[in-house]
Design an enzyme around this catalytic site. Sequence first.
Site, short mmCIF file in Angstrom:
data_model
loop_
_atom_site.label_atom_id
_atom_site.label_comp_id
_atom_site.label_asym_id
_atom_site.label_seq_id
_atom_site.Cartn_x
_atom_site.Cartn_y
_atom_site.Cartn_z
CE LYS A 136 0.52 13.38 -15.80
NZ LYS A 136 0.36 13.85 -17.19
CG ASN A 183 -0.68 17.35 -22.17
OD1 ASN A 183 0.17 16.53 -21.83
ND2 ASN A 183 -1.83 17.49 -21.54
CD GLU A 229 8.74 15.72 -23.67
OE1 GLU A 229 8.06 16.71 -23.36
OE2 GLU A 229 8.26 14.71 -24.23
NE ARG A 246 1.68 16.74 -14.33
CZ ARG A 246 2.21 15.92 -13.44
NH1 ARG A 246 1.83 15.96 -12.18
NH2 ARG A 246 3.14 15.04 -13.79
NE ARG A 256 -4.11 -2.01 1.68
CZ ARG A 256 -4.04 -3.24 2.20
NH1 ARG A 256 -3.08 -3.53 3.04
NH2 ARG A 256 -4.92 -4.16 1.87
CE LYS A 266 6.47 16.94 -15.04
NZ LYS A 266 6.48 15.69 -15.73
CG HIS A 268 7.37 10.72 -26.66
ND1 HIS A 268 6.00 10.75 -26.72
CD2 HIS A 268 7.74 11.72 -25.79
CE1 HIS A 268 5.55 11.73 -25.94
NE2 HIS A 268 6.58 12.33 -25.36
CD GLU A 305 -2.49 16.09 -17.31
OE1 GLU A 305 -1.72 15.23 -16.84
OE2 GLU A 305 -2.73 16.21 -18.51
CG HIS A 311 0.36 11.52 -27.42
ND1 HIS A 311 -0.23 12.20 -26.39
CD2 HIS A 311 1.57 11.12 -26.97
CE1 HIS A 311 0.60 12.22 -25.35
NE2 HIS A 311 1.70 11.58 -25.68
P1 NAD Z 1 13.89 4.52 -21.50
O1 NAD Z 1 13.70 4.51 -20.06
O2 NAD Z 1 13.41 3.35 -22.29
O3 NAD Z 1 15.43 4.78 -21.82
C1 NAD Z 1 15.87 4.76 -23.16
C2 NAD Z 1 17.05 3.81 -23.34
O4 NAD Z 1 18.22 4.42 -22.79
C3 NAD Z 1 16.88 2.48 -22.62
O5 NAD Z 1 17.40 1.47 -23.44
C4 NAD Z 1 17.78 2.65 -21.38
O6 NAD Z 1 18.27 1.41 -20.91
C5 NAD Z 1 18.88 3.51 -21.91
N1 NAD Z 1 19.59 4.33 -20.94
C6 NAD Z 1 19.08 4.95 -19.86
N2 NAD Z 1 20.02 5.72 -19.29
C7 NAD Z 1 21.15 5.57 -20.00
C8 NAD Z 1 22.45 6.13 -19.94
N3 NAD Z 1 22.76 7.06 -19.04
N4 NAD Z 1 23.36 5.74 -20.85
C9 NAD Z 1 23.03 4.84 -21.83
N5 NAD Z 1 21.82 4.30 -21.97
C10 NAD Z 1 20.88 4.67 -21.06
O7 NAD Z 1 13.19 5.80 -22.18
P2 NAD Z 1 13.00 7.30 -21.71
O8 NAD Z 1 12.94 8.08 -22.96
O9 NAD Z 1 13.93 7.68 -20.64
O10 NAD Z 1 11.54 7.27 -21.08
C11 NAD Z 1 10.41 6.96 -21.86
C12 NAD Z 1 9.29 6.55 -20.95
O11 NAD Z 1 9.00 7.62 -20.05
C13 NAD Z 1 8.00 6.23 -21.68
O12 NAD Z 1 7.47 5.03 -21.18
C14 NAD Z 1 7.08 7.40 -21.32
O13 NAD Z 1 5.72 7.03 -21.29
C15 NAD Z 1 7.59 7.77 -19.97
N6 NAD Z 1 7.32 9.16 -19.56
C16 NAD Z 1 6.78 9.36 -18.33
C17 NAD Z 1 6.53 10.65 -17.90
C18 NAD Z 1 6.00 10.87 -16.53
O14 NAD Z 1 5.65 12.01 -16.20
N7 NAD Z 1 5.95 9.86 -15.69
C19 NAD Z 1 6.82 11.74 -18.73
C20 NAD Z 1 7.38 11.50 -19.98
C21 NAD Z 1 7.63 10.19 -20.39
N1 GLY Z 2 4.86 14.65 -18.96
C1 GLY Z 2 3.68 15.39 -18.68
C2 GLY Z 2 3.34 15.49 -17.22
O1 GLY Z 2 4.11 15.09 -16.38
O2 GLY Z 2 2.30 15.97 -16.89
#
Ligand code: NAD
Ligand code: GLY
Length: 364
Positions: A144, A246, A186, A242, A122, A228, A265, A238, A253
């Site tokens: 998030k 987007n 971003e 927030r 929990r 942020k 992305h 949101e 998207h």
């Molecule tokens: P990811 O976590 O898949 O990382 C991309 C690649 O880079 C992976 O293969 C990872 O192993 C590698 N990597 C990570 N750090 C590294 C480093 N320092 N050196 C070498 N390789 C490295 O992708 P991402 O772009 O970081 O994140 C994408 C995800 O984030 C999506 O699932 C998206 O939905 C989510 N997201 C969430 C939020 C939120 O607010 N929670 C906001 C934006 C995106």
């Molecule tokens: N990435 C958008 C948000 O965190 O609201």
Amino acid sequence: MNPKIIKVRTKPPYQILIQNGLLQNLSQDLAQHLSFGKVAIITDSTVEKLYGKTVLENLQRQNISAQLFSFPAGEASKHIFTVQDLARSLVQANFDRKDLILALGGGVVGDVAGFLASIYLRGIPFVQVPTTLLAQVDSSVGGKTGVDLPEGKNLLGTFYQPVRVYIDPEVLKTLPSVELKNGLAEVIKYACTLKPRLFSYLARNSAKILACEERALQWIISESCQAKAWVVSRDEKESGLRRVLNFGHTIGHALEALANYQKPHGFCVAVGMVVSARLSENLNLAQAGLSQKIVALLQTFGLPTKISELDLNPEPEAIFTLIQRDKKVWKGKLTMVLLKDLGQYVFYENPPFSALKLALTQTL
Ligand code: NAD
Ligand code: GLY
């Protein structure tokens, strides 16, 4: 030198620490500021090889009992089964509510580990140690968390804030260039909507940023996190403001979906920002020339600015249909983030299809 500290005023509030080399000495700060038993470091297979040992040994040197748990790198792991496997491993290793989860990795690790932390027994506390630029400027801040379903991305999740965020820009040196650009999209989003001075800094310092020069990276990460944190502190769940985050994402998207999620992305968001800026001009919200400034900045960083650069040639109607389904359709209305100028965003309801079609056609 002390780390740069940014406060996120959620309930409860927390701090983001930014400093080169922080990965090698985060245990001291952890021990000083948080009280906890053991630490479960959750990471992916790539980050484990690069930084797992550094963090594990750093914690152990501080006499903190820590254990590594990793899963295969990539979006496919953002699945409820990964959360279940990790939860079972934590139970077997006797982790309880006094312990701490440390999410070490990109957005996938942060979203999975944060989701797990929010539901394990929990809820147990977690810290974010983001290692991609996208995670450092976006996903590690704001709480998030979640996983994907076959029906769509991020459909299971929670709002659950970390207790602290540790950002070490040095780790970006090992990041593939495509991932760096993904995060830069971003950063440019914050620059367009909230931080005109970040926009001009990016334009002046692109070479340093692309070469991962430490001071330049630290500066743009800090500006982005401030933006942020400012937004999330005012609208954690949101319900209004927030949605500014987007900008470029409604169209982005739709383009991602049309490309069967085979295009990064950030690349889709980059093109989405261009369409949104052109739409702002077509609706006479912004003066002519704004979209060209954004195109020029995106091009400086090697980001796409045309739909064709994503190997897509969609009918505008197809995009319009997809954006109607987007979760940003707000109380029955499609609300898009548009710009009057750099740093001056507007939430615009139900833009007419003719203006959007023109913007899409201009961006083919
Ligand atoms: P990811 O976590 O898949 O990382 C991309 C690649 O880079 C992976 O293969 C990872 O192993 C590698 N990597 C990570 N750090 C590294 C480093 N320092 N050196 C070498 N390789 C490295 O992708 P991402 O772009 O970081 O994140 C994408 C995800 O984030 C999506 O699932 C998206 O939905 C989510 N997201 C969430 C939020 C939120 O607010 N929670 C906001 C934006 C995106
Ligand atoms: N990435 C958008 C948000 O965190 O609201």
